[in-house]
Design an enzyme around this catalytic site. Structure first.
Site, PDB file in Angstrom:
ATOM      1  N   GLY A  41       0.822  -1.208   0.000  1.00 66.23           N
ATOM      2  CA  GLY A  41       0.000   0.000   0.000  1.00 66.23           C
ATOM      3  C   GLY A  41       0.851   1.250   0.000  1.00 66.23           C
ATOM      4  N   HIS A  68       6.733  -3.815   0.894  1.00 63.98           N
ATOM      5  CA  HIS A  68       6.759  -2.889  -0.229  1.00 63.98           C
ATOM      6  C   HIS A  68       7.369  -1.581   0.267  1.00 63.98           C
ATOM      7  CE1 HIS A  68       4.027  -5.652  -2.205  1.00 63.98           C
ATOM      8  NE2 HIS A  68       4.078  -4.912  -3.292  1.00 63.98           N
ATOM      9  N   GLU A  71       9.470   2.050  -3.733  1.00 65.46           N
ATOM     10  CA  GLU A  71       8.896   2.299  -5.056  1.00 65.46           C
ATOM     11  C   GLU A  71       8.670   3.804  -5.197  1.00 65.46           C
ATOM     12  OE1 GLU A  71       5.461   0.610  -8.017  1.00 65.46           O
ATOM     13  OE2 GLU A  71       5.025   0.562  -5.885  1.00 65.46           O
ATOM     14  N   ASP A 149       4.467  -7.677 -11.064  1.00 64.10           N
ATOM     15  CA  ASP A 149       3.583  -6.915 -10.185  1.00 64.10           C
ATOM     16  C   ASP A 149       2.172  -7.452 -10.350  1.00 64.10           C
ATOM     17  OD1 ASP A 149       2.903  -5.214  -8.185  1.00 64.10           O
ATOM     18  OD2 ASP A 149       3.423  -3.380  -9.218  1.00 64.10           O
ATOM     19  N   ASP A 150       1.353  -6.877 -11.195  1.00 61.05           N
ATOM     20  CA  ASP A 150      -0.014  -7.331 -11.413  1.00 61.05           C
ATOM     21  C   ASP A 150      -0.233  -7.486 -12.916  1.00 61.05           C
ATOM     22  OD1 ASP A 150      -2.764  -7.615 -11.726  1.00 61.05           O
ATOM     23  OD2 ASP A 150      -3.214  -6.306 -10.045  1.00 61.05           O
TER      24      ASP A 150
END
Length: 191
Positions: A41, A68, A71, A149-150
């Site tokens: 998030g 995470h 980034e 990632d996605d």
């Protein structure tokens, strides 16, 4: 599918209050089926320090720890997260390339960065794939993997991520093979 290794992962949003995460985590840890824990998030919404107790609890339960970070934050944020949370892997972490001392630290402690080039490009974290920092990290001795990632959101499969970096001249075939082998070492890489 006897050859499939299912790795169930627990994840929590960094926007959640750490006390709530810790309370929520407890019954899942008791099940004994989950193997990893990740914090994801908005990495700028809450100090990483707040999650130290959560990570200690997950570590005591034997989970592989991920987070995470880096980034959107800074190289210092990556170093601080690694120092405080003691993760096995960092999801993204590309901000570390902004600092030779941060890269040296990551190489020394052996934390792996699971890097998602297309995601970094499409989210505007890098302006051109040719400028992606994965090569600087790799050259500095940081353990790196290449990830999607996605895939549904970013429209890129893993093989396309490898080709993207190769065709842009960011990574050689040998460097990409090193990243591929790194992903298959203990725990694998998943974002």
């Amino acid at each position: 599918a006897p050859d499939v290794d299912w790795i169930p992962q627990l994840g929590a949003s960094r926007s959640s209050h750490p006390d709530n995460v810790e309370r929520w985590l407890a019954p899942f840890l008791e099940l004994g089926v989950f193997r990893t824990f990740d914090l994801y998030g908005d990495e700028l919404c809450r100090p990483i320090d707040d999650f130290v107790p959560v990570y200690r609890r997950a570590k005591a339960a034997g989970l592989t720890l991920k987070c995470h970070v880096g980034e959107w934050g800074s190289a210092d944020d990556v170093v601080r997260a690694v120092e405080l949370l003691e993760p096995d892997e960092v999801q993204h972490g590309i901000a570390a390339a902004e600092s030779p001392s941060a890269m040296r630290f990551l190489a020394d402690v052996g934390v792996r960065l699971n890097i998602c080039p297309t995601s970094n490009l499409k989210l505007g974290r890098v302006s051109r794939i040719e400028d992606h920092p994965i090569r600087r990290l790799y050259d500095a001795g940081v353990r790196v993997t290449v990830n999607t990632d996605d895939p549904l959101m970013f429209g890129s499969a893993l093989s396309e991520e490898f080709l993207l970096l190769f065709r842009a001249g960011v990574m050689s075939a040998e460097a990409l093979d090193d990243a591929r082998c790194e992903a298959m070492r203990e725990g694998g890489a998943q974002t």
